[in-house]
Design a protein around this motif. Structure first.
Motif, PDB file in Angstrom:
ATOM      1  N   ASP A  70      -4.446   6.282   8.921  1.00  8.28           N
ATOM      2  CA  ASP A  70      -6.317   5.624   8.351  1.00  8.28           C
ATOM      3  C   ASP A  70      -6.488   7.471   8.548  1.00  8.28           C
ATOM      4  OD1 ASP A  70      -6.068   3.703   7.877  1.00  8.28           O
ATOM      5  OD2 ASP A  70      -7.533   2.801   9.582  1.00  8.28           O
ATOM      6  N   GLY A  73      -5.130   9.315   5.418  1.00  9.15           N
ATOM      7  CA  GLY A  73      -6.270   8.339   3.870  1.00  9.15           C
ATOM      8  C   GLY A  73      -4.525   8.551   3.172  1.00  9.15           C
ATOM      9  N   THR A  76      -4.678  10.314   0.188  1.00 12.36           N
ATOM     10  CA  THR A  76      -5.304  11.561   0.432  1.00 12.36           C
ATOM     11  C   THR A  76      -3.506  12.479   0.428  1.00 12.36           C
ATOM     12  OG1 THR A  76      -7.675  11.007   1.337  1.00 12.36           O
ATOM     13  CG2 THR A  76      -6.178  13.013   2.034  1.00 12.36           C
ATOM     14  N   ASN A 128     -10.118   6.169  -1.715  1.00  9.49           N
ATOM     15  CA  ASN A 128      -9.674   6.060  -0.555  1.00  9.49           C
ATOM     16  C   ASN A 128     -10.772   6.267   0.459  1.00  9.49           C
ATOM     17  OD1 ASN A 128      -7.065   7.664   0.837  1.00  9.49           O
ATOM     18  ND2 ASN A 128      -9.405   8.097   1.850  1.00  9.49           N
ATOM     19  N   LYS A 129     -10.523   5.343   1.566  1.00  9.10           N
ATOM     20  CA  LYS A 129     -12.011   4.771   2.436  1.00  9.10           C
ATOM     21  C   LYS A 129     -12.172   6.125   2.962  1.00  9.10           C
ATOM     22  CE  LYS A 129      -9.335   2.593   6.305  1.00  9.10           C
ATOM     23  NZ  LYS A 129      -9.132   1.457   6.742  1.00  9.10           N
ATOM     24  N   ALA A 130     -13.044   6.086   4.079  1.00  7.66           N
ATOM     25  CA  ALA A 130     -13.836   6.761   4.676  1.00  7.66           C
ATOM     26  C   ALA A 130     -12.861   7.613   5.400  1.00  7.66           C
ATOM     27  CB  ALA A 130     -15.565   7.101   5.589  1.00  7.66           C
ATOM     28  N   GLN A 131     -12.819   8.567   5.967  1.00 10.43           N
ATOM     29  CA  GLN A 131     -11.829   9.263   6.949  1.00 10.43           C
ATOM     30  C   GLN A 131     -12.348   8.719   8.463  1.00 10.43           C
ATOM     31  OE1 GLN A 131     -11.228  13.158   8.262  1.00 10.43           O
ATOM     32  NE2 GLN A 131      -9.666  13.195   8.607  1.00 10.43           N
ATOM     33  N   GLY A 169     -16.368  11.557  -2.464  1.00  5.30           N
ATOM     34  CA  GLY A 169     -15.532  12.035  -0.622  1.00  5.30           C
ATOM     35  C   GLY A 169     -16.112  13.710  -0.207  1.00  5.30           C
ATOM     36  N   GLY A 214     -15.235  11.753   3.296  1.00  6.35           N
ATOM     37  CA  GLY A 214     -16.092  10.413   2.907  1.00  6.35           C
ATOM     38  C   GLY A 214     -15.203   9.481   1.967  1.00  6.35           C
ATOM     39  N   GLN A 215     -15.470   8.660   2.153  1.00  5.74           N
ATOM     40  CA  GLN A 215     -15.713   7.491   0.690  1.00  5.74           C
ATOM     41  C   GLN A 215     -15.173   8.434  -0.723  1.00  5.74           C
ATOM     42  OE1 GLN A 215     -16.288   3.842   0.952  1.00  5.74           O
ATOM     43  NE2 GLN A 215     -15.051   2.583  -0.745  1.00  5.74           N
ATOM     44  N   ASN A 216     -13.930   7.906  -1.318  1.00  8.23           N
ATOM     45  CA  ASN A 216     -13.646   8.660  -2.536  1.00  8.23           C
ATOM     46  C   ASN A 216     -14.312   7.685  -3.861  1.00  8.23           C
ATOM     47  OD1 ASN A 216     -13.429   9.306  -5.736  1.00  8.23           O
ATOM     48  ND2 ASN A 216     -12.014  10.493  -4.865  1.00  8.23           N
ATOM     49  N   ARG A 217     -15.769   7.276  -4.340  1.00 10.02           N
ATOM     50  CA  ARG A 217     -15.716   6.280  -4.437  1.00 10.02           C
ATOM     51  C   ARG A 217     -15.579   6.010  -6.552  1.00 10.02           C
ATOM     52  NH1 ARG A 217     -20.495   6.236  -1.348  1.00 10.02           N
ATOM     53  NH2 ARG A 217     -21.378   6.593  -2.878  1.00 10.02           N
TER      54      ARG A 217
END
Length: 288
Positions: A70, A73, A76, A128-131, A169, A214-217
């Motif tokens: 997590d 990433g 990532t 990718n979700k937020a770190q 992100g 941050g999350q890459n939306r």
């Protein structure tokens, strides 16, 4: 106890005096420095690392550890050993006068000497979700218990190699969290704000402030930056440069850079010398 914050990240030109930049970082934990790198440097740097980035698989190298997976990433990529991979990095960026002036001001009086912890390209891919939120000093556990009164264990220059936006992100920060009394407290995502930057800008933070990628939306944008960190030379770096950087290449680098990557002995405050051979300067042994 967590303290909420409505403070926004401040942004300053690269020509801002070192003392003024450090005053902001002392208050907020970080500041955006505009256009630390020129667009030509960004272009060349990206071109030099593109082949290695393309060859990398995303995600942690030890995916069995869910916490590390997590943190790194799952979509990532992280590329290290930039000294070998990028001519622009080693010849133009690594000895950047603004970075050197800031690092000198942070470390020389308090710690006496410093070297490079890592310089790693971090490319956050779509979805990718937020770190997880963290402080960089957490690499060195005793500093967590010292809280805000402890010495500076790390500083980090997060250089944007693409634009950073909230959508793709951008690194998220909790300004002022460097002053919280309990460093086990990492706040929560709702307290963070994005460090939105143009390519060439840098988010300069100390090791005490809470932050995270941050999350890459987006569906197709790869947010690329360099986490370029320094620490007192009594602490072990993340990258073992003397084992991965070609020794003949090192001979072509400035003396200061040789020291940053571990090819010269280290002299922290109050110490007769570390990283030596028979109590002799390492550079003499290596005939640098």
């Amino acid at each position: 106890m967590t303290t909420s914050t409505n403070v926004k990240l401040r942004s300053v030109p690269a020509a801002t005096p070192v003392a003024d930049i450090l005053a902001i970082v002392s208050e907020d934990g970080g500041v955006i420095i505009q256009q630390l790198l020129s667009q030509d440097q960004v272009r060349r740097f990206n071109a030099e690392i593109d082949p290695a980035m393309h060859a990398l698989e995303p995600g942690a190298k030890n995916p069995g550890d869910e916490g590390i997976a997590d943190f790194h990433g799952k979509n990532t990529k992280r590329l290290t050993n930039l000294v070998m991979l990028s001519k622009t990095f080693r010849e133009e960026i690594l000895n950047h006068e603004i970075v050197a002036a800031l690092a000198d001001a942070v470390f020389l009086e308090e710690s006496g000497a410093y070297w490079m912890n890592t310089a790693q390209v971090i490319e956050i891919g779509p979805g990718n979700k937020a770190q997880p939120l963290h402080r960089d000093l957490e690499n060195y556990h005793p500093f967590i218990g010292m809280g805000p009164a402890g010495p500076e264990a790390m500083i980090n220059f997060l250089v944007a190699l693409t634009d950073f936006t909230e959508e793709n992100g951008a690194t998220r920060v909790i300004p002022g969290s460097n002053h919280w009394p309990d460093y086990e407290d990492r706040g929560n995502p709702e307290m963070t704000i994005p460090a939105e930057m143009k390519s060439g800008d840098v988010l300069f933070i100390n090791g005490k402030v809470v932050h995270g990628g941050g999350q890459n939306r987006t569906t197709d944008f790869y947010r690329r930056g360099v986490a370029w960190a320094f620490q007192p030379s009594y602490l072990t770096p993340e990258e073992a440069y003397p084992f991965i950087v070609d020794h003949e290449l090192v001979r072509s680098l400035p003396e200061r850079v040789q020291g940053l990557i571990g090819f010269r002995s280290q002299y922290p405050k109050g110490c007769p010398g570390l990283w030596q051979v028979d109590y002799v300067e390492l550079a003499e042994y290596l005939k640098l």
